[in-house]
Each structure stands twice: as structure tokens, then as C-alpha cells.
Design an enzyme around this catalytic site. Structure first.
Site, PDB file in Angstrom:
ATOM      1  N   SER A 202       4.717 -34.764  16.371  1.00  0.00           N
ATOM      2  CA  SER A 202       3.923 -34.371  15.200  1.00  0.00           C
ATOM      3  C   SER A 202       3.900 -32.852  15.072  1.00  0.00           C
ATOM      4  O   SER A 202       3.950 -32.319  13.960  1.00  0.00           O
ATOM      5  CB  SER A 202       2.486 -34.892  15.332  1.00  0.00           C
ATOM      6  OG  SER A 202       2.474 -36.282  15.418  1.00  0.00           O
TER       7      SER A 202
ATOM      8  N   ARG B  98       8.806 -40.266  25.630  1.00  0.00           N
ATOM      9  CA  ARG B  98      10.030 -39.731  25.029  1.00  0.00           C
ATOM     10  C   ARG B  98      10.974 -39.193  26.088  1.00  0.00           C
ATOM     11  O   ARG B  98      12.164 -39.404  26.036  1.00  0.00           O
ATOM     12  CB  ARG B  98       9.692 -38.587  24.062  1.00  0.00           C
ATOM     13  CG  ARG B  98       9.141 -39.071  22.764  1.00  0.00           C
ATOM     14  CD  ARG B  98       8.422 -37.965  22.061  1.00  0.00           C
ATOM     15  NE  ARG B  98       7.175 -37.643  22.757  1.00  0.00           N
ATOM     16  CZ  ARG B  98       6.254 -36.855  22.295  1.00  0.00           C
ATOM     17  NH1 ARG B  98       6.442 -36.241  21.151  1.00  0.00           N
ATOM     18  NH2 ARG B  98       5.148 -36.637  22.964  1.00  0.00           N
TER      19      ARG B  98
ATOM     20  N   LYS C 161      -8.453 -30.419  20.186  1.00  0.00           N
ATOM     21  CA  LYS C 161      -7.604 -29.580  19.344  1.00  0.00           C
ATOM     22  C   LYS C 161      -7.982 -29.763  17.863  1.00  0.00           C
ATOM     23  O   LYS C 161      -8.448 -30.832  17.473  1.00  0.00           O
ATOM     24  CB  LYS C 161      -6.138 -29.919  19.579  1.00  0.00           C
ATOM     25  CG  LYS C 161      -5.816 -31.409  19.537  1.00  0.00           C
ATOM     26  CD  LYS C 161      -4.387 -31.681  19.999  1.00  0.00           C
ATOM     27  CE  LYS C 161      -4.090 -33.176  20.041  1.00  0.00           C
ATOM     28  NZ  LYS C 161      -2.788 -33.517  20.568  1.00  0.00           N
TER      29      LYS C 161
ATOM     30  N   HIS D  81       6.478 -42.548  16.328  1.00  0.00           N
ATOM     31  CA  HIS D  81       5.299 -43.412  16.504  1.00  0.00           C
ATOM     32  C   HIS D  81       5.583 -44.804  15.919  1.00  0.00           C
ATOM     33  O   HIS D  81       5.223 -45.820  16.508  1.00  0.00           O
ATOM     34  CB  HIS D  81       4.081 -42.850  15.757  1.00  0.00           C
ATOM     35  CG  HIS D  81       3.526 -41.574  16.311  1.00  0.00           C
ATOM     36  ND1 HIS D  81       3.354 -40.449  15.545  1.00  0.00           N
ATOM     37  CD2 HIS D  81       3.099 -41.241  17.555  1.00  0.00           C
ATOM     38  CE1 HIS D  81       2.816 -39.490  16.283  1.00  0.00           C
ATOM     39  NE2 HIS D  81       2.658 -39.936  17.506  1.00  0.00           N
TER      40      HIS D  81
HETATM   41  P1  ADP Z   1      -1.769 -37.650  21.728  1.00  0.00           P
HETATM   42  O1  ADP Z   1      -2.324 -36.382  21.150  1.00  0.00           O
HETATM   43  O2  ADP Z   1      -2.783 -38.604  22.226  1.00  0.00           O
HETATM   44  O3  ADP Z   1      -0.608 -37.448  22.678  1.00  0.00           O
HETATM   45  P2  ADP Z   1       0.096 -38.329  19.681  1.00  0.00           P
HETATM   46  O4  ADP Z   1      -0.242 -38.747  18.317  1.00  0.00           O
HETATM   47  O5  ADP Z   1       0.798 -37.021  19.830  1.00  0.00           O
HETATM   48  O6  ADP Z   1      -1.224 -38.407  20.474  1.00  0.00           O
HETATM   49  O7  ADP Z   1       0.960 -39.444  20.390  1.00  0.00           O
HETATM   50  C1  ADP Z   1       0.478 -40.725  20.584  1.00  0.00           C
HETATM   51  C2  ADP Z   1       1.438 -41.478  21.455  1.00  0.00           C
HETATM   52  O8  ADP Z   1       2.691 -41.586  20.801  1.00  0.00           O
HETATM   53  C3  ADP Z   1       1.745 -40.812  22.794  1.00  0.00           C
HETATM   54  O9  ADP Z   1       1.923 -41.821  23.756  1.00  0.00           O
HETATM   55  C4  ADP Z   1       3.019 -40.080  22.542  1.00  0.00           C
HETATM   56  O10 ADP Z   1       3.768 -39.911  23.742  1.00  0.00           O
HETATM   57  C5  ADP Z   1       3.703 -41.047  21.615  1.00  0.00           C
HETATM   58  N1  ADP Z   1       4.694 -40.377  20.780  1.00  0.00           N
HETATM   59  C6  ADP Z   1       4.575 -39.251  20.063  1.00  0.00           C
HETATM   60  N2  ADP Z   1       5.722 -38.933  19.438  1.00  0.00           N
HETATM   61  C7  ADP Z   1       6.604 -39.896  19.791  1.00  0.00           C
HETATM   62  C8  ADP Z   1       7.989 -40.120  19.510  1.00  0.00           C
HETATM   63  N3  ADP Z   1       8.716 -39.284  18.775  1.00  0.00           N
HETATM   64  N4  ADP Z   1       8.552 -41.207  20.043  1.00  0.00           N
HETATM   65  C9  ADP Z   1       7.834 -42.043  20.836  1.00  0.00           C
HETATM   66  N5  ADP Z   1       6.557 -41.883  21.158  1.00  0.00           N
HETATM   67  C10 ADP Z   1       5.944 -40.824  20.645  1.00  0.00           C
END
Ligand code: ADP
Length: 159
Positions: A128, A90, A41, A17
């Protein structure tokens, strides 16, 4: 003035992130990291805890603002005057869902576009949920999250 919103669960924020955030902060005048409150969730961390962790690892960015939101991302984007939604991509596996969301959001508000940013390849396998699993089973998470987040995760599982 180009304003962008980077929405997500950030449960917790990871180095992936942060990599996307760094790229977004260099492209836009202001970037709002917006933590989703009303998630279907259940989350490991409360909204306040998620915000606190983000605050602890983003102080170097003068043009990044922290916030949380309820409801539709496009409504929130409109409220803060953003024309762009940032999402991280990703791998191909992210694409279907993200494509659907981006088109739906543009249907809801045609002035707002989604910009996808690819993280450094070191982070393509990072999420995450993987971090939450790893920490529960005693795995080393130090390369995947900033130190303040690692401390918060360890504190959470010891409770
Ligand atoms: P959501 O539950 O809305 O997908 P996340 O917190 O999991 O929220 O992710 C928010 C954004 O960050 C999404 O666009 C996700 O694809 C991106 N993201 C999550 N992990 C990574 C990573 N390791 N590298 C790049 N982008 C990421």
C-alpha cells in the site's frame, strides 16, 4: 464451519491483498476482512473510505464479510467466532514481524492460529505504501490496484 479473519490497514487495498483474499476465500467458509481502526500510523484514507474501497472490489465473494475493529485482533477474532488469522507473506523481509505477531497472538489465545498465504509472485514487491508514493508522483498504478481504488486514489491527491 471454518471462519477466518484477514486483518490489516488496507490503506488502500491492493491487488496483492486481493490475491491473498481470493486464496483465503477458497479455503475457509467465511472470511472477515477486518480494517484496523486504531492505528498508530496516520492513514491516507479514513476507515470508512478504506471499507468503501474494499466493498467496491469484493462483491463477487459470497463468503467474504467486511468489518472494522479496534484493539486486539484476537479479541475481534473471538467475537466473530474465528479460529484463524490470515496474513500475507511477500518475502523474507515480512517474516520477522509476522512471526513475532503470530506467536504473540497465539500466546494471547491458544485456540487461534495464524495462516500465512503467499501471493502470486507478481505481487511480492507491492505494498500500500508503494502505491501511495507512486500516485503522489504521478506514476501509473493501474496494474496494482482495482479500478475503483485507482479512482479513489486519484480523487484523493487532486483534493
Ligand atoms: P498491516 O499494516 O497490518 O501490515 P497491511 O494492510 O499493510 O496491514 O497488510 C495486511 C496483510 O496483507 C499483511 O499480512 C501483509 O503482509 C499482507 N500484504 C500486504 N501487501 C501484500 C501483497 N502485495 N501481497 C500479499 N500480501 C500482502
Amino acid at each position: 464451519m471454518k471462519v477466518a479473519v484477514y486483518p490489516g490497514s488496507f490503506d488502500p487495498i491492493t491487488n496483492g491483498h486481493l490475491d491473498v483474499l481470493k486464496r483465503a476465500a477458497s479455503l475457509f467458509n467465511i472470511v472477515y476482512i477486518a480494517v484496523a481502526r486504531n492505528l498508530q500510523k496516520s492513514t491516507m484514507f479514513t476507515t470508512e473510505e478504506r471499507l468503501e474501497m474494499i466493498r467496491g472490489c469484493t462483491t463477487q465473494y459470497e463468503n467474504v464479510r467486511l468489518d472494522s475493529f479496534d484493539g486486539l485482533v484476537v479479541d475481534y477474532a473471538r467475537q466473530v467466532g474465528a479460529e484463524v488469522i490470515i496474513r500475507g507473506l511477500r518475502a523474507l523481509s515480512d517474516f520477522d514481524y509476522e512471526f513475532q505477531m503470530a506467536l504473540m497472538n497465539r500466546h494471547l489465545e491458544k485456540k487461534i492460529d495464524t495462516v500465512f498465504l503467499m501471493p502470486h509472485e507478481d505481487y511480492t514487491f507491492l505494498s500500500s505504501s508503494v502505491v501511495r508514493e507512486l500516485v503522489k508522483f504521478g506514476g501509473d498504478i493501474s496494474g496494482f490496484v482495482p479500478t475503483n481504488v485507482e479512482a479513489a486514489l486519484l480523487k484523493k491527491i487532486r483534493r
